[in-house]
Motif scaffolding. Sequence first.
Motif, PDB file in Angstrom:
ATOM      1  N   ASP A   1       0.601  -1.541   5.017  1.00  0.00           N
ATOM      2  CA  ASP A   1       1.424  -1.610   3.808  1.00  0.00           C
ATOM      3  C   ASP A   1       2.812  -2.112   4.169  1.00  0.00           C
ATOM      4  OD1 ASP A   1       1.985  -1.348   1.078  1.00  0.00           O
ATOM      5  OD2 ASP A   1       2.727   0.691   1.321  1.00  0.00           O
ATOM      6  N   SER A   2       3.441  -2.794   3.229  1.00  0.00           N
ATOM      7  CA  SER A   2       4.838  -3.200   3.376  1.00  0.00           C
ATOM      8  C   SER A   2       5.698  -2.005   3.007  1.00  0.00           C
ATOM      9  CB  SER A   2       5.163  -4.373   2.456  1.00  0.00           C
ATOM     10  OG  SER A   2       4.464  -5.519   2.869  1.00  0.00           O
ATOM     11  N   ILE A   3       6.517  -1.576   3.948  1.00  0.00           N
ATOM     12  CA  ILE A   3       7.360  -0.391   3.738  1.00  0.00           C
ATOM     13  C   ILE A   3       8.791  -0.781   4.082  1.00  0.00           C
ATOM     14  CG2 ILE A   3       7.719   2.033   4.288  1.00  0.00           C
ATOM     15  CD1 ILE A   3       4.820   2.016   5.441  1.00  0.00           C
ATOM     16  N   SER A   4       9.676  -0.641   3.133  1.00  0.00           N
ATOM     17  CA  SER A   4      11.080  -0.997   3.355  1.00  0.00           C
ATOM     18  C   SER A   4      11.803   0.143   4.064  1.00  0.00           C
ATOM     19  CB  SER A   4      11.765  -1.295   2.026  1.00  0.00           C
ATOM     20  OG  SER A   4      11.851  -0.108   1.259  1.00  0.00           O
ATOM     21  N   ASN A   5      12.922  -0.201   4.692  1.00  0.00           N
ATOM     22  CA  ASN A   5      13.744   0.820   5.345  1.00  0.00           C
ATOM     23  C   ASN A   5      14.192   1.874   4.338  1.00  0.00           C
ATOM     24  OD1 ASN A   5      13.582  -0.084   7.967  1.00  0.00           O
ATOM     25  ND2 ASN A   5      15.433  -1.332   7.832  1.00  0.00           N
ATOM     26  N   SER A   6      14.504   1.441   3.123  1.00  0.00           N
ATOM     27  CA  SER A   6      14.957   2.407   2.116  1.00  0.00           C
ATOM     28  C   SER A   6      13.855   3.413   1.762  1.00  0.00           C
ATOM     29  CB  SER A   6      15.458   1.693   0.855  1.00  0.00           C
ATOM     30  OG  SER A   6      14.432   0.947   0.256  1.00  0.00           O
TER      31      SER A   6
ATOM     32  N   LEU B   1       6.116   8.275  11.298  1.00  0.00           N
ATOM     33  CA  LEU B   1       4.672   8.063  11.391  1.00  0.00           C
ATOM     34  C   LEU B   1       3.957   8.672  10.182  1.00  0.00           C
ATOM     35  CD1 LEU B   1       2.305   6.998  13.110  1.00  0.00           C
ATOM     36  CD2 LEU B   1       2.240   9.245  14.214  1.00  0.00           C
ATOM     37  N   LYS B   2       4.396   9.834   9.752  1.00  0.00           N
ATOM     38  CA  LYS B   2       3.791  10.466   8.576  1.00  0.00           C
ATOM     39  C   LYS B   2       3.988   9.623   7.325  1.00  0.00           C
ATOM     40  CE  LYS B   2       4.078  15.254  10.157  1.00  0.00           C
ATOM     41  NZ  LYS B   2       4.808  16.528   9.997  1.00  0.00           N
ATOM     42  N   VAL B   3       5.136   8.971   7.211  1.00  0.00           N
ATOM     43  CA  VAL B   3       5.378   8.089   6.058  1.00  0.00           C
ATOM     44  C   VAL B   3       4.395   6.923   6.100  1.00  0.00           C
ATOM     45  CG1 VAL B   3       7.022   6.520   4.944  1.00  0.00           C
ATOM     46  CG2 VAL B   3       7.802   8.733   5.813  1.00  0.00           C
ATOM     47  N   ILE B   4       4.200   6.348   7.274  1.00  0.00           N
ATOM     48  CA  ILE B   4       3.261   5.223   7.404  1.00  0.00           C
ATOM     49  C   ILE B   4       1.843   5.683   7.053  1.00  0.00           C
ATOM     50  CG2 ILE B   4       2.227   3.554   8.990  1.00  0.00           C
ATOM     51  CD1 ILE B   4       4.974   3.568  10.478  1.00  0.00           C
TER      52      ILE B   4
ATOM     53  N   CYS C   1       8.920  -4.712   6.075  1.00  0.00           N
ATOM     54  CA  CYS C   1       7.933  -5.070   7.083  1.00  0.00           C
ATOM     55  C   CYS C   1       6.602  -4.415   6.769  1.00  0.00           C
ATOM     56  CB  CYS C   1       8.415  -4.600   8.456  1.00  0.00           C
ATOM     57  SG  CYS C   1       9.938  -5.410   8.965  1.00  0.00           S
ATOM     58  N   THR C   2       5.551  -5.015   7.273  1.00  0.00           N
ATOM     59  CA  THR C   2       4.213  -4.457   7.090  1.00  0.00           C
ATOM     60  C   THR C   2       3.855  -3.680   8.339  1.00  0.00           C
ATOM     61  OG1 THR C   2       3.614  -6.299   5.663  1.00  0.00           O
ATOM     62  CG2 THR C   2       1.808  -5.046   6.621  1.00  0.00           C
ATOM     63  N   TYR C   3       3.387  -2.450   8.136  1.00  0.00           N
ATOM     64  CA  TYR C   3       3.053  -1.567   9.238  1.00  0.00           C
ATOM     65  C   TYR C   3       1.637  -1.050   9.084  1.00  0.00           C
ATOM     66  CZ  TYR C   3       8.107  -1.423   9.832  1.00  0.00           C
ATOM     67  OH  TYR C   3       9.413  -1.769  10.015  1.00  0.00           O
ATOM     68  N   GLN C   4       1.022  -0.725  10.231  1.00  0.00           N
ATOM     69  CA  GLN C   4      -0.261  -0.054  10.220  1.00  0.00           C
ATOM     70  C   GLN C   4      -0.363   0.816  11.464  1.00  0.00           C
ATOM     71  OE1 GLN C   4      -2.998  -3.449  10.355  1.00  0.00           O
ATOM     72  NE2 GLN C   4      -3.755  -2.697  12.310  1.00  0.00           N
ATOM     73  N   ILE C   5      -1.183   1.839  11.378  1.00  0.00           N
ATOM     74  CA  ILE C   5      -1.444   2.693  12.529  1.00  0.00           C
ATOM     75  C   ILE C   5      -2.325   1.888  13.491  1.00  0.00           C
ATOM     76  CG2 ILE C   5      -2.480   4.861  13.294  1.00  0.00           C
ATOM     77  CD1 ILE C   5      -0.019   5.194  11.491  1.00  0.00           C
ATOM     78  N   ASN C   6      -2.031   1.976  14.765  1.00  0.00           N
ATOM     79  CA  ASN C   6      -2.828   1.277  15.768  1.00  0.00           C
ATOM     80  C   ASN C   6      -4.145   2.030  15.938  1.00  0.00           C
ATOM     81  OD1 ASN C   6      -3.916  -0.081  17.903  1.00  0.00           O
ATOM     82  ND2 ASN C   6      -2.247   0.325  19.318  1.00  0.00           N
ATOM     83  N   VAL C   7      -5.216   1.481  15.409  1.00  0.00           N
ATOM     84  CA  VAL C   7      -6.503   2.153  15.467  1.00  0.00           C
ATOM     85  C   VAL C   7      -7.131   2.079  16.864  1.00  0.00           C
ATOM     86  CG1 VAL C   7      -7.027   1.950  13.007  1.00  0.00           C
ATOM     87  CG2 VAL C   7      -7.703   0.113  14.569  1.00  0.00           C
ATOM     88  N   GLY C   8      -6.517   1.346  17.762  1.00  0.00           N
ATOM     89  CA  GLY C   8      -7.008   1.267  19.137  1.00  0.00           C
ATOM     90  C   GLY C   8      -6.350   2.296  20.041  1.00  0.00           C
ATOM     91  N   LEU C   9      -5.953   3.448  19.494  1.00  0.00           N
ATOM     92  CA  LEU C   9      -5.238   4.468  20.260  1.00  0.00           C
ATOM     93  C   LEU C   9      -6.081   5.071  21.363  1.00  0.00           C
ATOM     94  CD1 LEU C   9      -3.442   6.441  17.419  1.00  0.00           C
ATOM     95  CD2 LEU C   9      -2.409   4.922  19.078  1.00  0.00           C
ATOM     96  N   SER C  10      -7.358   5.194  21.156  1.00  0.00           N
ATOM     97  CA  SER C  10      -8.189   5.888  22.119  1.00  0.00           C
ATOM     98  C   SER C  10      -8.375   5.050  23.331  1.00  0.00           C
ATOM     99  CB  SER C  10      -9.551   6.209  21.536  1.00  0.00           C
ATOM    100  OG  SER C  10     -10.153   5.043  21.020  1.00  0.00           O
TER     101      SER C  10
END
Length: 100
Positions: free
Chosen positions: A49-54, A34-37, A91-100
């Motif tokens: 952002d697109s973040i590869s497994n590597s 999660l910190k990397v994302i 893959c492209t990842y984002q933090i779910n801003v609907g957490l609350s």
Amino acid sequence: MASPQKENGYIAISSELFEAMARFRIPGECEQVLKVIIRKTYGFNKKQDSISNSQFVSSTGLKKGNVSRALSKLITNKLVIKIDNNKRTGCTYQINVGLS
């Protein structure tokens, strides 16, 4: 990290999102991923952002299988949204801003 200073770079994240994430207990490997994302998105003023497994492997020091399991848990628990699967850029990842 002798003397970390805000002037040398920082990650701007909204108080609302930070407080929402504080309501969740995030196990170690999931927290590392999660910190990397967060770094790859908010750290560069992007929502996704697109973040590869590597990239996850090199940033966390985790093995590929552990990264995959951590991502799966984050997505299942709706802390992270996986947007698409692009074999070339990751893959492209984002933090779910609907957490609350």
